[in-house]
Design a protein around this motif. Structure first.
Motif, short mmCIF file in Angstrom:
data_model
loop_
_atom_site.label_atom_id
_atom_site.label_comp_id
_atom_site.label_asym_id
_atom_site.label_seq_id
_atom_site.Cartn_x
_atom_site.Cartn_y
_atom_site.Cartn_z
N PHE A 224 -9.04 -2.07 2.68
CA PHE A 224 -7.59 -1.88 2.79
C PHE A 224 -6.81 -3.19 2.75
O PHE A 224 -5.85 -3.31 1.97
CB PHE A 224 -7.24 -1.10 4.06
CG PHE A 224 -5.76 -0.99 4.27
CD1 PHE A 224 -5.00 -0.11 3.53
CD2 PHE A 224 -5.10 -1.79 5.21
CE1 PHE A 224 -3.62 -0.02 3.70
CE2 PHE A 224 -3.75 -1.71 5.40
CZ PHE A 224 -3.00 -0.81 4.64
N PRO A 225 -7.14 -4.21 3.57
CA PRO A 225 -6.35 -5.45 3.50
C PRO A 225 -6.46 -6.14 2.15
O PRO A 225 -5.50 -6.79 1.71
CB PRO A 225 -6.95 -6.32 4.62
CG PRO A 225 -8.28 -5.73 4.92
CD PRO A 225 -8.17 -4.28 4.62
N ILE A 226 -7.59 -6.00 1.47
CA ILE A 226 -7.74 -6.61 0.14
C ILE A 226 -6.81 -5.94 -0.86
O ILE A 226 -6.09 -6.60 -1.62
CB ILE A 226 -9.20 -6.52 -0.33
CG1 ILE A 226 -10.12 -7.29 0.63
CG2 ILE A 226 -9.35 -7.06 -1.75
CD1 ILE A 226 -11.59 -7.12 0.33
N LEU A 227 -6.80 -4.61 -0.86
CA LEU A 227 -5.95 -3.87 -1.78
C LEU A 227 -4.47 -4.05 -1.43
O LEU A 227 -3.62 -4.15 -2.32
CB LEU A 227 -6.32 -2.39 -1.75
CG LEU A 227 -7.73 -2.07 -2.24
CD1 LEU A 227 -8.03 -0.58 -2.08
CD2 LEU A 227 -7.92 -2.50 -3.69
N PHE A 228 -4.16 -4.11 -0.14
CA PHE A 228 -2.78 -4.33 0.29
C PHE A 228 -2.31 -5.71 -0.16
O PHE A 228 -1.16 -5.87 -0.62
CB PHE A 228 -2.67 -4.21 1.81
CG PHE A 228 -1.27 -4.13 2.33
CD1 PHE A 228 -0.65 -2.90 2.48
CD2 PHE A 228 -0.56 -5.27 2.66
CE1 PHE A 228 0.66 -2.82 2.95
CE2 PHE A 228 0.75 -5.21 3.13
CZ PHE A 228 1.36 -3.97 3.28
N LEU A 229 -3.19 -6.71 -0.06
CA LEU A 229 -2.86 -8.05 -0.53
C LEU A 229 -2.58 -8.04 -2.03
O LEU A 229 -1.63 -8.68 -2.50
CB LEU A 229 -4.01 -9.01 -0.21
CG LEU A 229 -3.87 -10.45 -0.70
CD1 LEU A 229 -2.68 -11.14 -0.04
CD2 LEU A 229 -5.15 -11.24 -0.40
N GLY A 230 -3.40 -7.32 -2.79
CA GLY A 230 -3.15 -7.22 -4.22
C GLY A 230 -1.83 -6.54 -4.53
O GLY A 230 -1.11 -6.93 -5.46
N LEU A 231 -1.50 -5.52 -3.74
CA LEU A 231 -0.25 -4.79 -3.95
C LEU A 231 0.96 -5.69 -3.76
O LEU A 231 1.85 -5.75 -4.62
CB LEU A 231 -0.19 -3.60 -3.00
CG LEU A 231 1.10 -2.77 -3.01
CD1 LEU A 231 1.25 -2.06 -4.34
CD2 LEU A 231 1.09 -1.75 -1.86
N ILE A 232 1.03 -6.40 -2.63
CA ILE A 232 2.21 -7.23 -2.37
C ILE A 232 2.24 -8.46 -3.27
O ILE A 232 3.30 -9.04 -3.50
CB ILE A 232 2.29 -7.64 -0.88
CG1 ILE A 232 1.06 -8.45 -0.45
CG2 ILE A 232 2.45 -6.40 -0.01
CD1 ILE A 232 1.12 -8.94 0.98
N SER A 233 1.09 -8.87 -3.80
CA SER A 233 1.06 -10.02 -4.71
C SER A 233 1.57 -9.66 -6.09
O SER A 233 1.77 -10.55 -6.92
CB SER A 233 -0.37 -10.57 -4.82
OG SER A 233 -0.81 -11.09 -3.58
N CYS A 234 1.80 -8.38 -6.34
CA CYS A 234 2.35 -7.95 -7.63
C CYS A 234 3.84 -7.72 -7.56
O CYS A 234 4.44 -7.17 -8.50
CB CYS A 234 1.63 -6.67 -8.08
SG CYS A 234 -0.08 -6.93 -8.58
N SER A 235 4.46 -8.13 -6.45
CA SER A 235 5.92 -8.01 -6.31
C SER A 235 6.55 -9.40 -6.29
O SER A 235 6.07 -10.29 -5.58
CB SER A 235 6.27 -7.29 -5.01
OG SER A 235 7.66 -7.38 -4.75
N PRO A 236 7.63 -9.60 -7.06
CA PRO A 236 8.32 -10.90 -7.02
C PRO A 236 9.11 -11.12 -5.74
O PRO A 236 9.56 -12.22 -5.47
CB PRO A 236 9.25 -10.83 -8.24
CG PRO A 236 9.49 -9.37 -8.45
CD PRO A 236 8.23 -8.68 -8.04
N LYS A 237 9.28 -10.07 -4.95
CA LYS A 237 9.98 -10.19 -3.67
C LYS A 237 9.00 -10.70 -2.62
O LYS A 237 8.02 -10.03 -2.29
CB LYS A 237 10.55 -8.84 -3.25
CG LYS A 237 11.38 -8.88 -1.97
CD LYS A 237 11.93 -7.49 -1.65
CE LYS A 237 12.74 -7.50 -0.37
NZ LYS A 237 13.26 -6.16 -0.03
N ILE A 238 9.24 -11.91 -2.12
CA ILE A 238 8.28 -12.56 -1.23
C ILE A 238 8.90 -12.79 0.15
O ILE A 238 10.02 -13.28 0.27
CB ILE A 238 7.82 -13.90 -1.82
CG1 ILE A 238 7.00 -13.65 -3.08
CG2 ILE A 238 6.99 -14.69 -0.82
CD1 ILE A 238 6.53 -14.90 -3.76
#
Length: 529
Positions: free
Chosen positions: A307-321
């Protein structure tokens, strides 16, 4: 202590003992106490807290987020008979955030206990309680700790459901997912791992058929979400969906008119810089242990790792940081590290020989103490950070060193004025000098340096939290704001080149209390401090 650590692959469920209750109560109380220290800084320091305070005071809702945080804060404020005061409300909201953080710590500790026993539960709970991102986020009246609480409960419920299926564990899983979605709209991701294990758990067919399980889960989930958002959700049914759309637009397109290439490595680099190497080592051990015994592992264990790995990938695909988006990942790293220690202890103590069992417990306790200890330096820096109020220090310096007739233009994050102005003098200045603020909160929107000088402005106070975005090679303006972006960037560039730097307060650990402030003099004829 003479029993070996349990194997998480066992089908037996652990028994709740007084020691488990003691662990839960102590960890909750300890975390709540730690995470509510030094949380009385002004509500104007965080750009999002003022709006939430207004919603609680007035009773309105803008639905930028689900209502769990606001509703609980409102109930607590009413029950405590708090004064109708913004600062009292925001501190109440921060206590609520800290309570959600404490609940997350307990949920993760129980997850570790469920799989590896009480010793690992204590270690995991203490390590997560000292995680600096969680400590910082619990100091703000923001929804991120509420999201983490829901996700932590959902992960715990997933473990319980898979190893001890029943109607009550199924309802618990649905409630946890409902709380995650009521914390932030992003919490809906909990359903992505919860629903499949509800559907695929074949051994539960004996007491509840698949369709009945899914129906029961859906009903409890929806009811939980509606209760957390009641009654406002029913009054303005379209508002939440409009806010979800706006949130998705920001996630997909960028924030404050800025965007960047995706996927990006901002969050990965952040984790690299803040997670101690020893924790990465224990996480790797946990991952290897799961791979080595994959056939005996439960889906819930794989969910906890992935879950944390996939969640990290999800938020890393957003330009909003924003650093707060990383919280579910950064808070789970010490948990996974503790589970890795649990694997080490299980292997070392896997024997009927009492001496070897005691050795396994001793090594496990030492490694858990190490895991907790490596969290301490970052936690201590954040603890100190909340005791250093740079905006207050800036105001004190200006009072002591600038003439009373001085006129100062500022970025709002400098906080010389308690509230944003209306493109002119602020009526809520914290200093006797005149303070000019733009409605946008950015000094460049008051005009260029020549215009400011012509209006008698002799000083400009700027904040790195505002100007930093214009000098980041990774970000670029969206097409519809490019002209305004270039104008704002030019203002800061000219200020740094032409202005005289009088005083600087560097950016510190806590970005809202040490945002990185510079004070410039822009008129050579102005009286010197």
């Amino acid at each position: 202590m003479t029993d070996p650590l349990p194997s998480p692959a066992t089908t037996e469920s652990p028994r709740i003992t007084p020691g488990v209750w003691l662990m839960a109560v102590v960890l909750f109380a300890l975390t709540l106490w730690l995470h509510t220290r030094h949380n009385n800084f002004p509500y104007t320091y965080h750009p999002d807290e003022g709006g939430k305070v207004t919603q609680v005071l007035v009773g309105s809702r803008n639905y930028h987020h689900p209502l769990l945080l606001l509703q609980v804060s409102t109930y607590v404020a009413h029950l405590a008979f708090l004064p109708h005061d913004p600062q009292a409300i925001v501190e109440t909201g921060r206590w609520v955030s800290a309570a959600f953080a404490a609940g997350s710590v307990v949920a993760f500790a129980l997850l570790a206990w469920w799989n590896y026993g009480l010793l690992i539960g204590w270690g995991a709970g203490l390590a997560v309680a000292l995680q600096d991102d969680l400590f910082e986020m619990s100091h703000y009246m923001k929804e991120d700790p509420a999201l983490l609480f829901g996700l932590a409960l959902a992960l715990l419920a997933a473990h319980i459901w898979w190893r001890a299926p029943g109607k009550r564990p199924l309802r618990f899983l649905a409630i946890a997912c409902g709380l995650a979605a009521a914390g932030k709209y992003l919490g809906i991701v909990a359903i992505l791992f919860a629903l499949p294990i509800v559907i695929w758990h074949k051994t539960s067919d004996a007491f509840l058929p698949r369709k009945a399980r899914v129906k029961s889960f859906a009903i409890v989930f929806v009811v939980t979400f509606l209760i957390c958002n009641f009654p406002m959700f029913g009054w303005q049914i379209s508002s939440p969906f409009r806010s979800i759309r706006n949130e998705m637009d920001g996630v997909a397109g960028g924030h404050h008119g800025l965007t960047r290439k995706v996927p990006h490595a901002e969050y990965v680099n952040s984790l690299k810089s803040k997670v101690p190497p020893v924790e990465w080592g224990f996480v790797a051990i946990y991952a290897v242990a799961l791979l080595a015994t994959a056939r005996r592992r439960t889906p819930a264990e794989w969910i906890t790792l992935l879950f944390p790995i996939l969640f990290l990938g999800l938020i890393s695909c957003s330009p909003k940081i924003a650093e707060r988006y990383l919280l579910p990942v950064s808070a789970m790293v010490p948990l996974l590290a503790a589970l890795g220690v649990g694997e080490i202890g299980r292997v070392l103590g896997a024997s009927d020989i009492r001496g070897r069992i005691l050795l396994g417990h001793a090594v496990t306790a030492a490694l858990l103490a190490w895991t907790v200890y490596v969290e301490w330096p970052a936690f201590h820096r954040s603890w100190d950070g909340f005791q250093h109020d740079d905006p207050a220090a800036v105001a004190a310096w200006i009072k002591a060193n600038l003439p009373l007739d001085a006129v100062i233009a500022e970025d709002h994050r400098v906080n010389l004025a308690a509230t944003k102005g209306n493109d002119g003098p602020s009526s809520t200045a914290r200093v006797p000098q005149k303070v000019l603020e733009a409605k946008s909160g950015l000094a460049p929107d008051l005009g260029d340096l020549d215009k400011l000088r012509s209006e008698g402005v002799g000083y400009v106070a700027v904040c790195k939290q505002n100007y930093g975005r214009y000098f980041n090679d990774e970000t670029k303006p969206q097409a519809n704001v490019k002209s305004g972006y270039n104008k704002q960037r030019d203002f800061y560039a000219h200020l740094f080149a032409e202005g005289k730097l009088l005083k600087e307060w560097p950016k510190g650990t806590i970005s809202y209390l040490q945002p990185g402030i510079r004070l410039y003099q822009i008129t050579p004829e102005a009286a010197k401090p």
